[in-house]
Design a protein around this motif. Structure first.
Motif, mmCIF file in Angstrom:
data_model
loop_
_atom_site.group_PDB
_atom_site.id
_atom_site.type_symbol
_atom_site.label_atom_id
_atom_site.label_comp_id
_atom_site.label_asym_id
_atom_site.label_seq_id
_atom_site.Cartn_x
_atom_site.Cartn_y
_atom_site.Cartn_z
ATOM 1 N N THR A 259 0.839 -1.190 0.000
ATOM 2 C CA THR A 259 0.000 0.000 0.000
ATOM 3 C C THR A 259 0.882 1.251 0.000
ATOM 4 O O THR A 259 2.086 1.193 0.242
ATOM 5 N N LEU A 260 0.256 2.396 -0.269
ATOM 6 C CA LEU A 260 0.996 3.622 -0.576
ATOM 7 C C LEU A 260 1.937 4.089 0.533
ATOM 8 O O LEU A 260 2.933 4.762 0.251
ATOM 9 N N GLU A 261 1.656 3.746 1.777
ATOM 10 C CA GLU A 261 2.519 4.253 2.840
ATOM 11 C C GLU A 261 3.938 3.685 2.762
ATOM 12 O O GLU A 261 4.848 4.184 3.412
ATOM 13 N N PHE A 262 4.133 2.636 1.942
ATOM 14 C CA PHE A 262 5.468 2.057 1.781
ATOM 15 C C PHE A 262 6.219 2.646 0.577
ATOM 16 O O PHE A 262 7.350 2.245 0.310
ATOM 17 N N GLU A 263 5.607 3.597 -0.109
ATOM 18 C CA GLU A 263 6.250 4.151 -1.300
ATOM 19 C C GLU A 263 7.595 4.795 -0.972
ATOM 20 O O GLU A 263 8.588 4.612 -1.691
ATOM 21 N N ASP A 264 7.656 5.529 0.143
ATOM 22 C CA ASP A 264 8.908 6.179 0.522
ATOM 23 C C ASP A 264 9.978 5.175 0.945
ATOM 24 O O ASP A 264 11.158 5.527 1.019
ATOM 25 N N GLN A 265 9.562 3.953 1.239
ATOM 26 C CA GLN A 265 10.520 2.922 1.650
ATOM 27 C C GLN A 265 11.120 2.192 0.454
ATOM 28 O O GLN A 265 12.097 1.453 0.616
ATOM 29 N N ARG A 266 10.541 2.400 -0.737
ATOM 30 C CA ARG A 266 11.021 1.645 -1.890
ATOM 31 C C ARG A 266 12.506 1.869 -2.191
ATOM 32 O O ARG A 266 13.216 0.917 -2.517
ATOM 33 N N PRO A 267 13.045 3.111 -2.077
ATOM 34 C CA PRO A 267 14.483 3.272 -2.326
ATOM 35 C C PRO A 267 15.352 2.414 -1.405
ATOM 36 O O PRO A 267 16.379 1.874 -1.844
ATOM 37 N N PHE A 268 14.954 2.279 -0.140
ATOM 38 C CA PHE A 268 15.733 1.415 0.755
ATOM 39 C C PHE A 268 15.560 -0.054 0.365
ATOM 40 O O PHE A 268 16.526 -0.842 0.417
ATOM 41 N N TYR A 269 14.350 -0.430 -0.003
ATOM 42 C CA TYR A 269 14.074 -1.791 -0.488
ATOM 43 C C TYR A 269 15.047 -2.123 -1.626
ATOM 44 O O TYR A 269 15.713 -3.174 -1.626
ATOM 45 N N ASP A 270 15.147 -1.217 -2.597
ATOM 46 C CA ASP A 270 16.029 -1.451 -3.743
ATOM 47 C C ASP A 270 17.505 -1.432 -3.329
ATOM 48 O O ASP A 270 18.310 -2.240 -3.814
ATOM 49 N N TRP A 271 17.873 -0.489 -2.437
ATOM 50 C CA TRP A 271 19.267 -0.397 -1.977
ATOM 51 C C TRP A 271 19.711 -1.693 -1.312
ATOM 52 O O TRP A 271 20.791 -2.221 -1.601
ATOM 53 N N LEU A 272 18.877 -2.199 -0.408
ATOM 54 C CA LEU A 272 19.252 -3.399 0.337
ATOM 55 C C LEU A 272 19.396 -4.604 -0.588
ATOM 56 O O LEU A 272 20.384 -5.358 -0.507
ATOM 57 N N LEU A 273 18.430 -4.810 -1.486
ATOM 58 C CA LEU A 273 18.505 -5.954 -2.390
ATOM 59 C C LEU A 273 19.742 -5.857 -3.288
ATOM 60 O O LEU A 273 20.419 -6.867 -3.541
ATOM 61 N N ALA A 274 20.036 -4.655 -3.754
ATOM 62 C CA ALA A 274 21.205 -4.490 -4.618
ATOM 63 C C ALA A 274 22.487 -4.829 -3.867
ATOM 64 O O ALA A 274 23.392 -5.491 -4.408
ATOM 65 N N ARG A 275 22.601 -4.377 -2.609
ATOM 66 C CA ARG A 275 23.816 -4.663 -1.841
ATOM 67 C C ARG A 275 23.952 -6.167 -1.575
ATOM 68 O O ARG A 275 25.040 -6.736 -1.706
ATOM 69 N N LYS A 281 24.590 -12.887 -1.754
ATOM 70 C CA LYS A 281 23.605 -13.503 -0.850
ATOM 71 C C LYS A 281 22.278 -13.794 -1.555
ATOM 72 O O LYS A 281 21.594 -14.760 -1.226
ATOM 73 N N LEU A 282 21.904 -12.943 -2.507
ATOM 74 C CA LEU A 282 20.620 -13.079 -3.199
ATOM 75 C C LEU A 282 20.842 -13.127 -4.701
ATOM 76 O O LEU A 282 21.796 -12.532 -5.222
ATOM 77 N N ALA A 283 19.942 -13.842 -5.379
ATOM 78 C CA ALA A 283 20.074 -14.033 -6.825
ATOM 79 C C ALA A 283 19.169 -13.071 -7.588
ATOM 80 O O ALA A 283 18.098 -12.685 -7.115
ATOM 81 N N LYS A 284 19.615 -12.721 -8.774
ATOM 82 C CA LYS A 284 18.792 -11.935 -9.690
ATOM 83 C C LYS A 284 17.982 -12.886 -10.568
ATOM 84 O O LYS A 284 18.353 -14.042 -10.730
ATOM 85 N N PRO A 285 16.836 -12.437 -11.140
ATOM 86 C CA PRO A 285 16.273 -11.084 -11.041
ATOM 87 C C PRO A 285 15.684 -10.822 -9.666
ATOM 88 O O PRO A 285 15.083 -11.718 -9.056
ATOM 89 N N LEU A 286 15.851 -9.610 -9.190
ATOM 90 C CA LEU A 286 15.389 -9.219 -7.864
ATOM 91 C C LEU A 286 13.931 -8.753 -7.915
ATOM 92 O O LEU A 286 13.450 -8.307 -8.955
ATOM 93 N N PRO A 287 13.234 -8.857 -6.807
ATOM 94 C CA PRO A 287 11.852 -8.351 -6.768
ATOM 95 C C PRO A 287 11.808 -6.844 -6.970
ATOM 96 O O PRO A 287 12.801 -6.146 -6.766
ATOM 97 N N HIS A 288 10.622 -6.374 -7.337
ATOM 98 C CA HIS A 288 10.392 -4.928 -7.431
ATOM 99 C C HIS A 288 9.115 -4.609 -6.677
ATOM 100 O O HIS A 288 8.139 -5.364 -6.733
#
Length: 586
Positions: A259-275, A281-288
């Motif tokens: 839901t929309l309240e997590f929109e501001d958290q998406r950059p951290f979501y992407d940052w963590l998965l990329a690191r 530790k994690l395989a691609k393709p990564l979730p979005h």
């Protein structure tokens, strides 16, 4: 089996999924029979049989409410429609508020709504706590790579140093501590050597970021608390924002729909998965992650804290009180899974917050029940009608369709006799203009029976009418050649007094009298509707078997359901689910 659906309307999520499938974005996605990190996928991975994967990830800290239904229908529905799989995952990372009771209730409600998590021979039921070990490994890897550190500031100190939307944050004095030192402290935290609140693991990102969520967010906090699944094995627990993307990646989620309240958290979501992908530790393709507007309804509150307060203060009769917006409450009241799915479909999918009127939920139930609910007659505010020229001790059968929309449903049969129960509102000593029911000298049809003419009434010492008298016209019985020989404008329902079934009828209405009971500075408890429940002793058409969960349309009154907890065949307790039309005062 997953619930069938009509052809769905297009929306931005469907467009995104179709674009991703056309571009074969997930063509190389692997699956190892269950959640897996990069190492396991490399050794055991096979092409994923699911074209997409979604998930419904509730926290087991309360009962699901009507707002959750939108996310359930959306995630399970998208997976169904695009050849995918939807996982049911419990985000149980907060041991102080979670309980097995809530886990069981959530499972029950998702199934009740018509969905399951079985696919390709696998049950896709998962718990964040199953991944605690791997999450901890990720935390150590982030420290070793320079992406995280142990901070010894208090929560208040961290908050003060975080900055504002217009002022950058300030670095923690522990931000540049050596990785080996942070690693040692994290292990001490894990082993229970430090008290709650004394330390926390934070990501090292950017204290000057315009997105406050990227200003070194907390990843782990110390909690000496018993977990409902892992017991006392852990003294530290991951923050939801750290756990959530890792869970998605381990489970091979393609579209993480929030839901929309997590929109501001998406950059951290992407940052963590990329690191974590960079660290192997994690395989691609990564979730979005994608965000949609939650479904908000007027005249309810959905805050779990406020719902829990209503229960604990006994403002309602438990989580399944039929006035509650919880799914267990709606089910007990008489709402069907089909009606709730219909409301979710009608509400659409968008990125703009809005509030639906409660009447749309009620109309969805009417639209679902009208073509399939059997009809019966009930009298809720009874007054006796005596047919003075009908023989005492005699009765005869009348018939009516079980459902006027379904000829194959057949007919029901019930007796007509000298003494009947009718609604008190169907009689007036002095009739106002355009009142076409019973009053002295007027004729009406007793539905499915005879035309009668009112001849008088009886009052008690207090002046209350206790009995109405009438004479029937013998050649006017419904279904006979003489039925149309006398024209009348009024048509009223009735049940035979000698044969009627006594029942406790609970007339439920909206729990709150204010459309927005918790908006602004309002105390939602000040807006409880004092008339949200009225209990009356009514009379039902004979032959009703009030088994828990059975639903009927009581003619002229609305849709009613035998209470799931209280009703028995011998002592019916009947809940009004919804009136026949919207009668709420605008």
């Amino acid at each position: 089996m997953n619930a069938p659906a009509a052809v769905p309307a297009a929306n931005f999520l469907r467009n995104q999924i179709e674009s991703d499938l056309d571009a074969q974005r997930f063509a190389g996605k692997q699956w190892a029979g269950g959640p897996a990190d990069a190492a396991r996928l490399q050794s055991e991975g096979q092409p994923d049989p699911a074209r997409i994967r979604t998930r419904f990830p509730p926290e087991p800290n309360g009962y699901l409410h009507i707002g959750h239904a939108k996310s359930i229908c959306l995630n399970f529905g998208l997976a169904r429609d695009y050849g995918g799989v939807c996982h049911l995952r419990f985000d149980d990372t907060n041991p102080e508020k979670e309980d097995q009771e809530y886990v069981d209730a959530i499972i029950d409600m998702v199934r009740w709504l018509g969905f399951d998590w079985q696919a390709n021979g696998t049950e896709h039921l998962y718990f964040a706590s199953d991944y605690f070990g791997f999450m901890y490994e990720c935390a150590e890897a982030l420290i070793e790579a320079g992406h995280a550190y142990v901070d010894e500031q208090s929560a208040d100190e961290m908050r003060a140093m975080r900055g504002t939307l217009t002022e950058r944050g300030k670095d923690s004095p522990w931000r540049n501590r050596p990785a080996a030192e942070s690693l040692a402290l994290l292990r001490e935290m894990r082993d229970g050597k430090h008290p709650n609140g004394s330390m926390a693991l934070r990501a090292r990102i950017d204290m000057g970021s315009p997105n406050i969520n990227l200003r070194d967010p907390v990843l782990y906090r110390i909690r000496h608390a018993e977990h409902h699944r892992t017991g006392s094995a852990w003294s530290i627990y991951p923050m939801y924002t750290f756990a959530h993307p890792i869970e998605d990646a381990l489970e091979g989620i393609t579209h993480s729909i929030c839901t929309l309240e997590f929109e501001d958290q998406r950059p951290f979501y992407d940052w963590l998965l990329a690191r974590l992908a960079e660290l192997g530790k994690l395989a691609k393709p990564l979730p979005h992650q994608y965000e949609f507007a939650r479904m908000n309804l007027s005249y309810i509150v959905t805050s779990k804290r406020k719902l829990l307060q209503l229960v604990r203060e006994e403002r309602v009769d438990g989580w399944d009180d039929p006035r509650m917006p919880t799914l267990v409450g709606l089910r007990r009241r008489g709402y069907t899974p089909e009606a709730i799915r219909l409301l979710c479909e009608r509400s659409g999918v968008s990125k703009s917050d809005s509030r639906l009127d409660y009447s749309l939920l009620e109309q969805a139930l009417r639209d679902d029940l009208d073509p399939k609910a059997e009809r019966r007659v009930a009298v809720l505010d009874p007054i006796k009608l005596v047919i003075t020229n009908y023989p005492e001790g005699q009765s005869e059968a009348c018939t009516a369709p079980r459902n006027p929309h379904d000829a194959d449903a057949g007919v029901r049969e019930f007796p007509f006799s000298r003494e009947l129960w009718i609604e008190r509102d169907d009689f007036r000593e002095e009739a106002p203009k355009k009142y076409f029911r019973l009053f002295p000298g007027n004729t009406v049809r007793l539905k499915y029976a005879y035309v009668v003419r009112c001849t008088g009434f009886v009052k008690d010492d207090a002046g209350n009418v206790t009995e109405v008298h009438a004479e029937y016209l013998p050649d006017t019985k419904s279904g006979t050649p003489g039925a149309d020989s006398v024209k009348v404008k009024g048509n009223i329902t009735w049940v035979s007094a000698a044969h009627a079934v006594s029942a406790e009828i609970r007339l439920y209405d909206r729990l709150f009298a204010d459309a927005h009971p918790d908006s602004g500075d309002k105390d939602f408890l000040d807006h409880l509707n004092p008339d949200s429940i009225q209990t009356v002793q009514g009379w039902l058409e004979p032959g009703i078997q009030a088994k828990p969960g059975m639903t009927w349309q009581f003619e002229r009154l609305g849709y009613f359901t035998a209470d799931l907890k209280l009703s028995t065949v011998d002592k019916p307790v009947i809940n009004r689910a919804v009136t026949l039309r919207d009668s709420w005062t605008k």
